[in-house]
Design an enzyme around this catalytic site. Structure first.
Site: not given
Ligand code: SAH
Ligand code: SF4
Length: 403
Positions: A126, A139, A146, A150, A153, A378
């Protein structure tokens, strides 16, 4: 350092291994190739070396400046070269399979990429466009799924299917320009482009797909083509420490760090990669980041999770930790997704946190959630691509044979 649970093999691994690799289609796209690689391809179709430089310039202009979608359009290139190219190559981008438009104007595209196997579910990612009054931000994704997991996420719950190629990363910017009619000479409210900024904040961890991300961003920032300057490109990482310095040296984009917690114990849980690269090492890499200065600050992203990381004590420790780093702090209200186990902090608490950080001298904007109604905000991105099980593949094969 591994946790005891991980040593016992009961925890999910920190880093997932890709299930698939990229298999190029029979007629590959030229998108994503550097000038040197384009010259090689021209050589393959018989363009003599003395003409290659000029032809590369023409191709670059047509592909990346004007957004040509076929060789036919490239009228300044000789007919013979165009025919030769069309026999072997395309200028295809990822295929748009769905477009959703949020009531706040955010657009999300679901893109299909070649999977190299008809029996395989297509690979999908996406890509999200967020219009604002003074800019338009795209974005972009770097992986199908991934490498990491996390806890807050949505993408992290998906398996890592594969890394995107440089062409598939540049292709997302080109798809956005196609869909928004945003190629050369377009007049818009802010300068002559709708897509003015790129953030590597879609699906995937860009620093686990380093080479492709670097090659793609060098093309996106090339001022004879797409022309989005490196100061308008932000690469966000969850903290792959060994590649942070490389990103500064080889890409030179703005850096964003997904910090989210100020104590290792909590960060180990939220961003499990922290067990490998703990906070102190991560912040040292930020101190050493080439090119960071007060004019080019590092953004620290901090997702606001109710009762988890949002106390004033957390805010105080955050300010203390960032001392000496040219930083700004971006507070992200948690965006829920089906099955998520966290809640977004109360608005009042987010404001208190933000005020503390602001009074300590840091810019601390709260990221307005955009496109939540279409799961485009995000951390909400997730594509359905998963590898089919052996049994599903067998069933499909059997069906194909009886057709
Ligand atoms: N993998 C990279 C970039 C993609 S995520 C990273 O983790 O930085 C982009 C941003 O969205 C990151 O700061 C991530 O921690 C945040 N993010 C992930 N899940 C989220 C959620 N459910 N609500 C708000 N931000 C979130
Ligand atoms: Fe991967 Fe989501 Fe963690 Fe970013 S925040 S590194 S996209 S699992």
């Amino acid at each position: 350092m591994s946790s005891t649970a991980e040593l016992r093999g009961t925890a999910a691994p920190l880093e997932k291994t890709p299930l698939e690799t990229y298999v190029p289609p029979a007629k590959p796209s030229l998108i994503g190739l550097s000038r040197a690689e384009l010259a090689e391809r021209l050589g393959e179709i018989g363009v003599p070396p003395r003409q290659q430089k000029m032809r590369v310039q023409q191709l670059w202009h047509w592909i990346y400046f004007r957004g040509a979608r076929s060789f036919d359009e490239m009228t300044s290139v000789s007919k013979e070269t165009r025919t030769g190219l069309a026999e072997r190559f395309t200028v295809d981008r990822p295929e748009v399979v769905a477009e959703q438009i949020s009531n706040d104007g955010t657009r999300k595209w679901l893109l299909r990429l070649p999977s190299g196997d008809a029996l395989q579910k297509a690979h999908e990612v996406e890509c999200v466009y967020i219009p604002e009054t003074d800019r338009g931000t795209l974005c972009v994704s770097s992986q199908v799924g991934c490498t990491l997991n996390c806890a807050f996420c949505h993408t992290g719950t998906q398996r890592l299917v594969r890394n995107l190629t440089a062409g598939e990363i540049v292709g997302q910017v080109m798809v956005a320009r196609d869909r928004l009619n945003d190629w050369a000479d377009r007049e818009t409210p802010h300068g002559n482009r709708l897509v003015t900024n790129v953030v590597m904040m879609g699906m995937g961890e860009p620093l686990y797909n380093f080479d492709a991300v670097r090659d793609a961003l060098l093309i996106v920032s090339d001022n004879e083509g797409i022309g989005i300057s490196r100061r308008r490109i932000t690469l966000s990482t969850s903290g792959v420490v060994p590649n942070i310095a490389r990103a500064g040296e080889e890409i030179g984009a703005m850096l964003a760090i997904s910090l989210h917690a100020v104590r290792d114990e909590l960060r180990n849980e939220l961003v499990p990669l922290n067990r490998k690269y703990p906070i102190a090492e991560l912040l040292q890499a930020c101190r050493d980041y080439p090119g960071a200065s007060n004019a080019r600050r590092i953004t620290f992203e901090y997702v606001m999770l109710k009762g988890v990381n949002d106390s004033l004590d957390d805010a105080k420790l955050l300010v203390k930790l960032l001392k000496g780093i040219p930083a700004k702090i971006n507070l992200i209200p948690f965006n829920p997704w089906p099955g998520s186990r966290y809640e977004c902090s109360d608005w009042e608490q987010i404001e208190k946190f933000s005020e503390y950080v602001f009074n300590a001298g840091y810019s601390s904007p709260v990221r307005t959630p955009r496109g939540r109604d279409i799961l485009a905000a995000c951390g909400q991105l997730k594509s359905e691509t998963e590898k089919l099980s052996a049994r599903e593949r067998q069933a499909l094969r059997a069906m194909a044979m009886t057709d």
